[in-house]
Scaffold this motif. Structure first.
Motif, PDB file in Angstrom:
ATOM      1  N   VAL A  46      30.642  52.337  47.489  1.00 13.84           N
ATOM      2  CA  VAL A  46      31.183  53.073  46.630  1.00 13.84           C
ATOM      3  C   VAL A  46      31.725  52.213  45.362  1.00 13.84           C
ATOM      4  O   VAL A  46      32.309  51.197  45.622  1.00 13.84           O
ATOM      5  CB  VAL A  46      32.687  53.755  47.176  1.00 13.84           C
ATOM      6  N   ALA A  47      31.399  52.452  44.091  1.00 13.96           N
ATOM      7  CA  ALA A  47      31.915  51.839  42.862  1.00 13.96           C
ATOM      8  C   ALA A  47      32.983  52.593  42.278  1.00 13.96           C
ATOM      9  O   ALA A  47      32.546  54.038  42.080  1.00 13.96           O
ATOM     10  CB  ALA A  47      30.576  51.640  42.045  1.00 13.96           C
ATOM     11  N   ILE A  48      34.131  52.076  42.100  1.00  8.39           N
ATOM     12  CA  ILE A  48      35.248  52.573  41.596  1.00  8.39           C
ATOM     13  C   ILE A  48      35.900  52.580  40.246  1.00  8.39           C
ATOM     14  O   ILE A  48      35.810  51.156  39.824  1.00  8.39           O
ATOM     15  CB  ILE A  48      36.501  52.648  42.656  1.00  8.39           C
ATOM     16  N   ALA A  49      35.467  53.409  39.359  1.00 12.96           N
ATOM     17  CA  ALA A  49      35.619  53.159  37.605  1.00 12.96           C
ATOM     18  C   ALA A  49      36.632  53.993  37.369  1.00 12.96           C
ATOM     19  O   ALA A  49      36.512  54.830  36.181  1.00 12.96           O
ATOM     20  CB  ALA A  49      34.396  53.245  37.176  1.00 12.96           C
ATOM     21  N   THR A  50      37.901  54.141  38.129  1.00  9.06           N
ATOM     22  CA  THR A  50      38.908  55.002  37.678  1.00  9.06           C
ATOM     23  C   THR A  50      39.995  54.072  36.872  1.00  9.06           C
ATOM     24  O   THR A  50      39.995  53.049  37.069  1.00  9.06           O
ATOM     25  CB  THR A  50      39.163  55.813  38.915  1.00  9.06           C
TER      26      THR A  50
ATOM     27  N   GLU B   2      36.866  48.308  39.924  1.00  3.52           N
ATOM     28  CA  GLU B   2      36.857  47.837  38.491  1.00  3.52           C
ATOM     29  C   GLU B   2      38.447  46.613  38.432  1.00  3.52           C
ATOM     30  O   GLU B   2      38.999  46.881  39.493  1.00  3.52           O
ATOM     31  CB  GLU B   2      37.078  48.920  37.464  1.00  3.52           C
ATOM     32  N   LYS B   3      38.546  46.074  37.377  1.00  3.38           N
ATOM     33  CA  LYS B   3      39.479  45.117  37.235  1.00  3.38           C
ATOM     34  C   LYS B   3      40.540  45.399  36.314  1.00  3.38           C
ATOM     35  O   LYS B   3      40.376  46.395  35.498  1.00  3.38           O
ATOM     36  CB  LYS B   3      39.156  43.648  36.731  1.00  3.38           C
ATOM     37  N   PRO B   4      41.686  45.396  36.626  1.00  2.00           N
ATOM     38  CA  PRO B   4      42.361  44.688  37.846  1.00  2.00           C
ATOM     39  C   PRO B   4      42.156  45.470  39.097  1.00  2.00           C
ATOM     40  O   PRO B   4      42.378  46.830  39.052  1.00  2.00           O
ATOM     41  CB  PRO B   4      43.764  44.174  37.541  1.00  2.00           C
ATOM     42  N   MET B   5      42.090  44.764  40.002  1.00  2.00           N
ATOM     43  CA  MET B   5      41.697  45.525  41.338  1.00  2.00           C
ATOM     44  C   MET B   5      42.694  46.384  42.023  1.00  2.00           C
ATOM     45  O   MET B   5      42.454  47.390  42.342  1.00  2.00           O
ATOM     46  CB  MET B   5      41.320  44.512  42.529  1.00  2.00           C
ATOM     47  N   ALA B   6      43.989  46.035  41.351  1.00  2.00           N
ATOM     48  CA  ALA B   6      45.084  46.858  41.878  1.00  2.00           C
ATOM     49  C   ALA B   6      46.304  46.766  40.967  1.00  2.00           C
ATOM     50  O   ALA B   6      46.318  45.766  40.257  1.00  2.00           O
ATOM     51  CB  ALA B   6      45.597  46.698  43.241  1.00  2.00           C
ATOM     52  N   GLU B   7      47.359  47.536  41.147  1.00  2.00           N
ATOM     53  CA  GLU B   7      48.535  47.480  40.223  1.00  2.00           C
ATOM     54  C   GLU B   7      49.580  46.372  40.773  1.00  2.00           C
ATOM     55  O   GLU B   7      50.035  45.713  40.046  1.00  2.00           O
ATOM     56  CB  GLU B   7      49.450  48.637  40.192  1.00  2.00           C
TER      57      GLU B   7
ATOM     58  N   LEU C 284      33.967  43.420  49.520  1.00  2.00           N
ATOM     59  CA  LEU C 284      34.895  43.997  48.441  1.00  2.00           C
ATOM     60  C   LEU C 284      34.882  43.062  47.118  1.00  2.00           C
ATOM     61  O   LEU C 284      34.980  41.967  47.120  1.00  2.00           O
ATOM     62  CB  LEU C 284      36.409  43.806  48.983  1.00  2.00           C
ATOM     63  N   HIS C 285      34.349  43.778  46.221  1.00  2.00           N
ATOM     64  CA  HIS C 285      33.634  43.129  45.121  1.00  2.00           C
ATOM     65  C   HIS C 285      34.429  43.631  43.885  1.00  2.00           C
ATOM     66  O   HIS C 285      34.664  44.707  43.561  1.00  2.00           O
ATOM     67  CB  HIS C 285      32.089  43.455  44.762  1.00  2.00           C
ATOM     68  N   VAL C 286      35.134  42.679  43.303  1.00  2.00           N
ATOM     69  CA  VAL C 286      36.065  42.966  41.915  1.00  2.00           C
ATOM     70  C   VAL C 286      35.151  42.764  40.870  1.00  2.00           C
ATOM     71  O   VAL C 286      34.486  41.771  40.486  1.00  2.00           O
ATOM     72  CB  VAL C 286      37.171  42.432  41.860  1.00  2.00           C
ATOM     73  N   ASP C 287      35.206  43.939  39.846  1.00  2.00           N
ATOM     74  CA  ASP C 287      34.181  43.858  38.553  1.00  2.00           C
ATOM     75  C   ASP C 287      34.681  42.860  37.460  1.00  2.00           C
ATOM     76  O   ASP C 287      35.216  43.350  36.424  1.00  2.00           O
ATOM     77  CB  ASP C 287      33.777  45.177  38.024  1.00  2.00           C
ATOM     78  N   HIS C 288      34.705  41.452  37.815  1.00  2.00           N
ATOM     79  CA  HIS C 288      35.258  40.608  36.505  1.00  2.00           C
ATOM     80  C   HIS C 288      34.048  40.333  35.922  1.00  2.00           C
ATOM     81  O   HIS C 288      33.404  39.278  36.205  1.00  2.00           O
ATOM     82  CB  HIS C 288      35.942  39.467  37.223  1.00  2.00           C
ATOM     83  N   THR C 289      33.551  40.902  35.024  1.00  2.00           N
ATOM     84  CA  THR C 289      32.158  40.784  34.438  1.00  2.00           C
ATOM     85  C   THR C 289      31.976  39.711  33.844  1.00  2.00           C
ATOM     86  O   THR C 289      30.827  38.954  33.795  1.00  2.00           O
ATOM     87  CB  THR C 289      31.891  42.061  33.522  1.00  2.00           C
ATOM     88  N   PHE C 290      32.775  39.100  33.145  1.00  2.00           N
ATOM     89  CA  PHE C 290      32.675  37.901  32.342  1.00  2.00           C
ATOM     90  C   PHE C 290      32.079  36.754  33.110  1.00  2.00           C
ATOM     91  O   PHE C 290      31.459  35.894  32.735  1.00  2.00           O
ATOM     92  CB  PHE C 290      33.901  37.502  31.638  1.00  2.00           C
ATOM     93  N   ILE C 291      32.599  36.743  34.384  1.00  2.00           N
ATOM     94  CA  ILE C 291      32.074  35.732  35.349  1.00  2.00           C
ATOM     95  C   ILE C 291      30.446  35.574  35.250  1.00  2.00           C
ATOM     96  O   ILE C 291      30.108  34.535  35.619  1.00  2.00           O
ATOM     97  CB  ILE C 291      32.549  35.771  36.629  1.00  2.00           C
TER      98      ILE C 291
END
Lengths: 351, 351, 351, 351
Positions: free
Chosen positions: D76-80, D102-107, D126-133
């Motif tokens: 599941v990809a979460i972009a909310t 999506e980043k940041p992964m949580a509050e 568990l993958h966090v979308d830090h795209t720049f990397i």
């Protein structure tokens, strides 16, 4: 819909050629309110499969003749190699279709003139896709020049170079110089009277890949374009010098593409200065106006459809396209003569 | 000191013309170890007062003849308007003085050739002040080209424009194009075989203020210079394209003036590609070498004094200066003929 | 001449310290109409020999006391290391001389305040050399801000970095941050109320070579300076954000150092938008005004001499200099506490 | 397919949130060979209609619970919005799905840690979308740093500002600073030990729109990020200073984003220099390496699918995401205390 129909209907467009530029046309026409892409024609069936998947409501065909025979189609957009422009456009016009034609509109001015005449005879729209004319930046330059802000126009100087995209069938004048010729035609009322060009094909058997073209105008305006497929960096810059103000246009700037310099020259007849310098300089502020950032192709597409619906003449009509082909022809001829001056037929813009 | 003297003595220099460039020469020669400014000549006595106050040990005179008669003076540096170069330089040579001459060395190639011959006959140094040749950047370019790093040289493309500094007595080709002609002569073994130029004088009665010059070489090299006194912004850029690598040179960059792009083109004979594109592109790293930042005029002054002391030939000797004048002459002639090709005499560099 | 003298006489200046900056002062004061460099003092006799050769009419001495005892001298310019500023300036004031003091004016605010008080007691000019304030660019920014063009000022953001010029006796805040503190003091009516700074000395035993300083103001203005001796490239940029317009200032641009963007933000209370974004953006033209290009040090020198002759207060007087030292002190203290907030005494600008 | 399945099957992905970023994810996952977008969930049915038209083979639903109950879905990809990340990701993990977040992964770091633990307990990716990397530029920087080319790393300095895109629910540190925190974590082995930040919300009731964050590291490395939604121009620049070489990274440069300067500092113990400056400078060539221009999101998508198929750990896994949230939390806390130092828990990267 046939041309001249009064009711507001959707304009049905057939696109021929789904190579480099065709997909942009299809995407753009699809998003217009008053138009839809009715059919896409291409010789390559694989390419048509892609179209079918992406645009299920669009018909596809490998048979151009079939497309232009379809009475539902109002206009044909031609995005095929230059050497096919004449025959395809002529066939479409003869089939009673309005035509959108990629630039340059034809290989020779003879062909271009025949297309203009055919379209006029039949009362059809002949639109040449000189996209640059529809950018906010070029339209802003036109506005500034027409308002007289620059004073007498002294020169136009363009650099349009980068590495890559050697063309197989056209030289660099047709490929890149064409943009400057259309911008010049749009910006200024004058047509050049003579051309001198130099250029080279560094690789035997390929078209010229680098050229320097100078256009002379009766008013004293001089225009120059430096075009090349062999530069290590991409440059897209135009300078326009007026006696009062000057413009720089850098198309690669993300913002502030257009800058107006409150700089100019004045000529003195003061006898005390006459033995000194007779030219004075004035420098002042620089100003970068906000420019409409709409996609040029979208603006152009709407204009084309409007012209069809309202029966009006496109800004980049066949006459403009023909004048551009004449300049390409003259410049190529001068280039092959190592800069030998080639004279252009005198003509008004409305001819 | 006479030329060829073996003892290490100070070279006595007489400078004629203390206008725009003269003060730079005086300051520079003053700071050299093996030279001193013996006399400054200028027609304007007020200007000489300034010299006297700043350089109390330097003689001043309004009489050029007096200066060249002075047996203490070894060399004469001429920084006067171009139309006086020939007579002053010839007089200095005939008086047995070495000569440093501002660029362009003369108004005509006839005059330039006469000066070269007079200097050779008398065994005197004739140095033409093409300062650019002595910059670290141009010397670095020469080094890279000579090492073969760029591969076959395809083109040289220069833009040298800004607002201001209209000259009264010379056109923009003599004023700005001269830099490119000397750099081209220095960088490449070849002499151009033909020239095509276009240009304009926007203000009647003034010299041409904007010009586009194309030089053709037998090897296929093409060179172009865009020079103008009428641009809203200052630009000093050179592109040199080789088959393997390409150079950009931006003289207005505070650092990294010189960039070498590992980009090039290759030509394929692969039959599978032959119907496609036959030219391939290669892109790689970019590299900006550290460049010697010494003041060019200082380097050049030391070179001039060395040549006098050791009896060697300057890099920018009369032959180079003459070839540059020939190109100016041909370009000006082509410009007046709206780009008509003018052929240059074939010649080796050593002639 | 004593201060307040009515006849137009030449102001005699004694300069102490002929190291890095001293020669600029000497050259500049020499070229002013109403001033002359009477004496140069330096501990190094070799340096004085150079002065004697270049300026034969100027006295030289290794004895500062002798110089300030000389009744002919009206003003003393102090261009020595910071740790000598207090004692030299105090001695000069006590000897009845006007003082020009390099920045920062003292090592501590205690010393700076004592100098301000001494000068006021004696009715002498105390001028601190914050040269930037006298540039056309900073004066133009002041003009724009005072005219209210920018709207409410939201932030000031400066980057002032390059490779080199490690100082032995002062940290990078004193060396580079000082420029921003003086510009901020000059541009805005407000004094910061708190400072937070972070920084580091990468090389033990040397002062901090890189620092980030944030200044807080009661109005909500926030200012930040990024200063470093360790950057690979030189950067000198300031952004000033107002609610209506924003300014960028790039000191390394040869022209167009100053750009004013017609961009701003607005805050909406529209209930329909309240659940959406409450901040709106406006973008418009950019404008680069022509800026006075006079040498700042020349403008400042004339201002100093005017103040002496007319008995008026310099723009960069001791009060401004003191406020700058207070900010340096607070920032250095915060930096040593890793960003800990340091509060500044509340004060009016006229105190 | 369930995690760990050995046969090469297509990974079925469910995407939740089709707002600003979701469409990019859908487009990208669609183009991967080993994955397909199985379902798109969004609360807005209109948005789902667009999806249905563009991707007829993809299911759509307004019910997230329904999507995660579907046994066909592997990941599941979460972009909310950020405030929904924790509950959605936790539900997906508990339903046995791999997660792309999506980043940041949580509050909060508490939430982030709970997610990391849940994923580890269940053996899920568990993958966090830090795209720049995943950009070629950042990967190239990593390569250069790991190879030791730069020498000891002294500082990291980032500017990430532009006009616009005020966020409603997160401050500028979460929105822009997050990029620098993830890049720092990726490039260097070290975790910061303390943070000092300053920032401001110019518009009451909105999150902070401008912030300056300094990170301190035990090795002496210092890092700084200047982030703002209120700058008149867009800037995306990073400087990294090493003792031997330094890097500049300008993300807005069309080519040559990355430049390596052969410049550095050295520290002398030479007793002759000890009273002078103890720091020496070295300057040399600059070099701009060719950088892989692949779209980062494509590279990242392939990496995510590979991790699922092969059961390996993503580069930007939950641990990295958690460390980034910790830095955001500490920086925000310091900012609210006007720069007060906030210490970070000491931790190894593998914790």
């Amino acid at each position: 819909m046939s041309a001249g129909n009064e009711e507001k209907k959707t304009v049905n467009i057939g696109v021929v050629g789904y190579g480099y530029w065709g997909p942009n046309l299809v995407r753009n026409f699809s998003e217009l309110h008053q138009a839809r892409v009715h059919t896409v024609a291409d010789l390559n069936p694989k390419v048509l499969e892609i179209v079918a998947r992406r645009f299920p409501a669009t018909k596809t065909t490998t048979d151009f003749q079939e497309m232009i025979r379809d009475p539902e189609i109002d206009a044909v957009a031609i995005a095929t190699p230059v050497n096919t422009h004449f025959s395809l456009a002529m066939a479409a016009l003869k089939a009673g279709k309005h035509v959108w034609l990629e630039k340059p509109m034809a290989e020779t001015s003879l062909q271009a003139r025949a297309l203009v005449e055919e379209a006029e005879k039949r009362g059809l729209i002949l639109h040449v896709d000189h996209t640059f004319i529809y950018t906010g930046t070029v339209r802003k330059m036109k506005e500034l020049i027409d308002a007289g802000d620059l004073g007498k126009i002294l020169y136009y100087d363009s650099i349009r170079v980068n590495l890559g995209l050697f063309q197989r069938d056209v030289n660099v004048i047709s490929d890149l110089g064409v943009h400057d010729f259309s911008i010049l035609d749009y910006l200024f009322e004058e047509h050049p009277v003579a051309v001198s060009a130099a250029g080279i094909n560094h690789f035997p058997g390929t078209p010229e890949n680098l050229a320097y073209i100078t256009l002379f105008y009766e008013s004293g305006l001089i225009a120059h374009a430096n075009v090349s497929w062999l530069a290590p960096v991409k440059v897209r810059q135009i300078l326009i010098g007026g006696a009062n103000k000057m413009i720089t246009y850098d198309d690669l700037e993300p913002s502030e593409k257009l800058k107006i310099y409150d700089k100019g020259v004045s000529f003195t007849d003061d006898p005390k200065q006459i033995h000194e310098m007779r030219v004075g300089y004035r420098t002042g502020d620089m100003w970068a106006p906000k420019v409409d950032g709409s996609e040029a192709l979208r603006v152009e597409g709407e204009h084309f459809v409007d012209c069809i619906v309202n029966g009006t003449k496109p800004i980049t009509d066949g006459h403009l396209g023909l004048r551009v082909v004449e300049v390409i022809e003259a410049a190529t001829s001068s280039m092959r003569g190592r800069g030998e001056t080639v004279h252009l037929p005198r003509q008004g813009k409305s001819v």
